[in-house]
Enzyme design. Structure first.
Site, PDB file in Angstrom:
ATOM      1  N   HIS A 190     -11.808  -4.438   8.737  1.00 19.38           N
ATOM      2  CA  HIS A 190     -12.524  -4.164   7.289  1.00 19.38           C
ATOM      3  C   HIS A 190     -13.601  -3.451   7.434  1.00 19.38           C
ATOM      4  CE1 HIS A 190      -9.852  -7.883   6.577  1.00 19.38           C
ATOM      5  NE2 HIS A 190     -10.244  -7.622   4.867  1.00 19.38           N
ATOM      6  N   GLU A 250       0.758  -1.290  -0.175  1.00 19.38           N
ATOM      7  CA  GLU A 250       0.108  -0.007  -0.197  1.00 19.38           C
ATOM      8  C   GLU A 250       0.786   1.343   0.126  1.00 19.38           C
ATOM      9  OE1 GLU A 250      -0.664  -2.612   1.972  1.00 19.38           O
ATOM     10  OE2 GLU A 250      -2.722  -3.288   1.340  1.00 19.38           O
TER      11      GLU A 250
END
Lengths: 333, 333
Positions: free
Chosen positions: B135, B66
């Site tokens: 999440h 990322e």
């Protein structure tokens, strides 16, 4: 047969050799003056000196063209100077004046200059690497024959971003010249206390990147390696990684009593001072005489004096402009 | 759009895909980059089919790095491209927080206004799908704390279709937060729907009794609550913030000055949140217009649980909004 001294590089003509020497002297004297100005409270914040490591920037920057891009660290005065950012605007930046290359918003650690494609002055260790990957990706997507040179230290090798970026550079075959300035210390943490594998070029090699160590105290070796690597990168062969093995003679920043290293170690490295050794070689070879050297010192001194005068006479950005440049255009609240 | 413009049935996911496709067609500098955006078709199928249409250079699958690929988006934007970087969820964006906060948000200012970062970062946010605590969080309010970036939260089909292009035209970095429960939302949208402005909040339901201020994934629940309240004679106004930074304070105050009551509904946690910021701005700008203190309906202060009944209990619900407003109106109706 004894090895020839490395100065016997056949294509190193006298003019070029003197130019290399001059570049190194420029950085050294500029930074010595910056340290004085720091003590005089003209410059504040953090100030990280490159003294001892000049051969690396001098050699590496010689391999770049105007259309290339440079992403450097917070120890970047030398890189900026050699890239063509004026001594005036660098000094004014360190004074915090709006005539500075970053309008006094960045200081010593954040020199930026779009005109010379000098993109920082990045003070998060390893944080410049992803930017360089992006620069190189853009060039590749646009089919431009450009090199992005990214400088980072041995400390960056411990960051996750380093490994992510080595992989991306190799995976996408990006035109990036990875210049690791291994000065053996991440601030006060010795490389051998931080890394299980201290041969940093092997880490890049593990990602299938062409990589090799370079004597970072020898400006000719630095330039030769950088030219060779930049040529490969520019011709589309993908990234190259150069591990410049060098040493920082001064403290990490201005507040560092250097408890973490032995003074004798510093003295040993100083025997390999890139400027003194190169100057001696050139003198021995008859390329350099006292008059040449004096001319270099005088020219450099005059450039620095002019830069200080420029910074002194610079102006402060009006407080009303404080939030300018947080965004482009209008100031959102 | 003309009032009788032809309408099509479309989902939020498809509207977003249309927006990306449109941007790729309009501007050769645009490319999409992220985890599983290509061969997989996007983890929420937003980019399904785009790899086949635009090829792997412009629909670029990345490794799970990322920080590197977000930073590469920043570097590519600095070097002339218009990247769209996709991060799977806001929780994963924390791995790229260094690049977003230390680079994307700072470089324009730190460089004295020289270097723009026209980058768009898209990511999924929010709960409601039993994906538990790694999440499901709503951290867009955190990002809205940071000067230098813009934060968008499209809650309607038109905004899913229209915000991206405007964001790509913005010279500064823009983060777009797509609530995970919205992708399957289906409705009618004008066939010629296009770019929308991104600086103003929108009144989604006009009303006179109370201002329900919300954005993103809770807009639907809030409208539902307003309809229920209407049945019992309470006329609630629903304000969709659309943009969390810069906040459209004017529209918020304008609504509150008409209704004299305000409830902020936010899926983020209450402490140190965007809801706290909105409440403070109402207090600063409309204190004497208020009949009652501002109320807030936020997520319970707990990492999001997996079990459905617990997750539902942790989140703002239409029933909570109705109960809160009914209580408020009870005293002062």
């Amino acid at each position: 047969m004894a090895l020839q001294p490395t100065i016997a590089t056949p294509n190193l003509d006298a003019g070029h050799a003197i130019a290399l020497l001059r570049d190194m002297v420029r950085i050294r004297r500029f930074e010595e003056k910056a340290a004085e100005l720091y003590s005089a409270s003209k410059i504040r914040g953090f100030l990280h000196l490159y003294i001892g490591e000049e051969a690396v920037a001098v050699g590496a920057m010689r391999a770049l063209r105007p259309e290339d891009a440079v992403v450097a660290t917070y120890r970047e005065h030398g890189h900026a100077l050699l890239r063509g950012v004026s001594a005036d605007s660098i000094m004014a930046e360190m004074y915090g004046k709006q005539e500075g290359c970053s309008r006094g918003r960045g200081g010593s650690m954040h020199l930026f200059d779009a005109a010379t494609r000098f993109y920082g002055g990045n003070a998060i260790v390893g944080g410049g690497l992803p930017l360089a990957i992006g620069f190189a990706l853009a060039d590749k997507l646009q089919h431009r024959q450009r090199v992005t040179a990214c400088f980072f230290g041995d400390g960056a090798v411990a960051e996750g971003e380093f490994h992510e970026c080595m992989n991306l550079a190799a995976l996408w075959k990006l035109p990036v010249l990875l210049c690791c300035e291994n000065n053996l210390y991440a601030m006060g943490t010795a490389l051998k206390r931080a890394q299980s594998q201290t041969d940093l070029s092997l880490k890049a090699a593990a990602y299938e990147i062409a990589s090799w160590p370079v004597d970072g105290m020898d400006v000719v070796a630095c330039e030769e390696a950088a030219q060779r690597a930049a040529l490969a990168v520019r011709s589309g062969e993908g990234p190259c990684f150069l591990e410049f093995r060098t040493y920082r003679f001064r403290a990490h920043s201005m507040y560092d009593p250097q408890l973490y290293r032995d003074k004798r170690e510093v003295e040993e490295w100083k025997k390999r001072d890139p400027i003194a050794t190169f100057q001696n070689r050139l003198t021995t070879q008859g390329v350099l005489d006292d008059a040449n050297m004096k001319r270099i010192e005088d020219e450099v001194a005059s450039e620095i004096e002019k830069a200080i005068a420029f910074a002194e006479s610079g102006t402060w950005e009006p407080i009303e402009d404080l939030t300018r440049f947080a965004y482009s255009g209008e100031k959102p609240t | 759009m003309s009032p009788d413009a032809q309408k099509v049935k479309i989902t939020y996911r498809e509207a977003m895909r249309q927006a990306i496709r449109d941007a790729l067609i309009r501007d050769q500098r645009v490319f999409l980059m992220g985890e599983d955006v290509g061969a997989y078709g996007g983890c929420y199928a937003v980019s399904k089919g785009l790899l086949e249409e635009f090829g792997p250079d412009r629909i670029r699958d990345t490794p799970l790095s990322e920080s590197a690929f977000v930073g590469a988006g920043i570097g590519a934007a600095m070097n002339g491209m218009r990247p769209i970087v996709e991060i799977m969820t806001v929780n994963f964006s924390l791995l790229a927080l260094d690049q977003i906060v230390n680079n994307a948000a700072t470089i324009l200012h730190m460089s004295g206004g020289q270097i723009n970062i026209p980058l768009v970062i898209r990511m999924t946010t929010g709960a409601g799908r039993q994906l538990a605590a790694q999440h499901s969080h709503s951290l867009e309010g955190w990002y809205a704390h940071i000067p230098g970036i813009k934060v968008l939260a499209p809650a309607t089909l038109e905004d899913a279709r229209g915000m991206l292009w405007t964001a790509l035209e913005d010279p500064d970095p823009v983060l777009i937060f797509e609530h995970g429960t919205l992708y399957n939302m289906e409705g009618e949208m004008a066939v010629d729907a296009g770019a929308v402005e991104i600086s103003k909040a929108a009144v989604r339901r006009a009303g006179t009794d109370v201002s329900l201020i919300t954005y993103g994934g809770t807009l639907g629940k809030t409208i539902q609550a307003a309809e229920q309240l209407a049945a019992s004679g309470v006329d609630a106004e629903v304000v969709d913030l659309r943009t969390l930074r810069p906040l459209d304070t004017e529209s918020i105050l304008d609504s509150v000055m008409r209704t004299h009551r305000a409830v902020v509904i936010d899926e983020g946690w209450r402490s140190g949140s965007i809801s706290a910021e909105i409440s403070a701005r109402i207090m600063e700008g409309a204190f004497y217009e208020l009949d009652l203190p501002v109320e807030r309906i936020c997520s319970a202060e707990v990492p999001m649980p997996y079990a459905r009944h617990l997750e539902e209990a942790a989140l703002p619900q239409a029933s909570t909004i109705v109960a809160t407003v009914t209580r408020m109106m009870g005293g002062h109706g």
